[in-house]
Scaffold this active site. Structure first.
Site, PDB file in Angstrom:
ATOM      1  N   GLY A  44       0.872  -1.218   0.015  1.00  0.00           N
ATOM      2  CA  GLY A  44      -0.116  -0.032  -0.012  1.00  0.00           C
ATOM      3  C   GLY A  44       0.889   1.426  -0.077  1.00  0.00           C
ATOM      4  N   ASP A 100       1.167   3.602   4.396  1.00  0.00           N
ATOM      5  CA  ASP A 100      -0.092   4.428   3.716  1.00  0.00           C
ATOM      6  C   ASP A 100      -1.144   4.964   4.809  1.00  0.00           C
ATOM      7  OD1 ASP A 100      -0.588   1.702   4.002  1.00  0.00           O
ATOM      8  OD2 ASP A 100      -1.663   1.521   2.171  1.00  0.00           O
ATOM      9  N   ASP A 103      -4.234   1.644  10.983  1.00  0.00           N
ATOM     10  CA  ASP A 103      -5.631   1.463  11.292  1.00  0.00           C
ATOM     11  C   ASP A 103      -5.600   0.782  12.750  1.00  0.00           C
ATOM     12  OD1 ASP A 103      -8.111   0.322  11.510  1.00  0.00           O
ATOM     13  OD2 ASP A 103      -8.107  -0.492   9.532  1.00  0.00           O
TER      14      ASP A 103
END
Ligand code: PRP
Length: 186
Positions: A44, A100, A103
């Site tokens: 990512g 990127d 989370d």
């Protein structure tokens, strides 16, 4: 996630370019006189890393690390394993991890432990996006870009089932209205 989706623009090319420049300026100032080893987390971070390094004004070596995820692939890394190792030696280097998105923090936490065991001179993290509401483990992000609501985002390197990575802007993935999904099933 199942059904059909709409892409809704969240960050434009201009929004992203301005954020990348701002992050790169802070990093270049903080590491003046030092040599960085920039480590991008596959896959990512590839697009963000490519733009970020071109805005740096300091010397930087570039490498990558691959992490496997045993989570459901949408929401978390679950158990984390290193699947592709950086070619460069970590020991005594100033490391900048480029992500990127952060989370749950589980991937980054595992990665920071992996790096710490290799005795770097320093390690900091730069993440284009952050979803702090979803954090399961505390991780320090020195250079953080956009703070996101708890929405699934794609584009600019981020995928949904390996799609959308090549989109130049960042979008939220929204469930299409039920009426339209039913109509498309006809
Ligand atoms: C994404 C992203 C981070 C990680 C963040 O990677 O690039 O590495 O998840 O999630 P966490 O904070 O919950 O650990 P993903 O596993 O989707 O792989 P990809 O980059 O190859 O798409």
């Amino acid at each position: 996630m199942t059904g059909s989706f709409d892409l809704r623009l969240l960050y434009s090319r201009e929004d992203i370019a301005a954020m990348v420049r701002a992050l790169a300026a802070r990093i270049s100032a903080d590491y003046a006189g030092k040599e960085l080893l920039v480590i991008g987390v596959l896959k990512g971070a590839v697009v963000f890393l490519a733009d970020l390094i071109r805005e740096l004004t300091i010397p930087a070596e570039v490498d990558f690390i691959g992490l496997s995820s045993y989570g459901d692939g949408v929401t978390t890394c679950g158990e984390v394993e290193v699947t592709a190792f950086p070619a460069a030696s970590i020991e005594s280097r100033h490391i900048l991890v480029v992500e990127d998105i952060i989370d749950t923090g589980l991937c980054l936490d595992a990665l920071l432990k992996f790096l710490a065991a290799r005795r770097p001179a320093s390690v900091r993290v730069c993440a284009l996006m952050d979803k702090p509401a979803r954090r399961q483990v505390k991780v320090e992000v020195a250079y953080s870009g956009f703070t996101l609501p708890d929405k699934f985002v794609v584009g600019y390197g981020l995928d949904f089932a390996q799609r959308y990575r090549q989109l130049p802007q960042i979008y939220t993935l929204e469930e299409a209205p039920v009426e339209r999904q039913l109509a498309s099933d006809d």
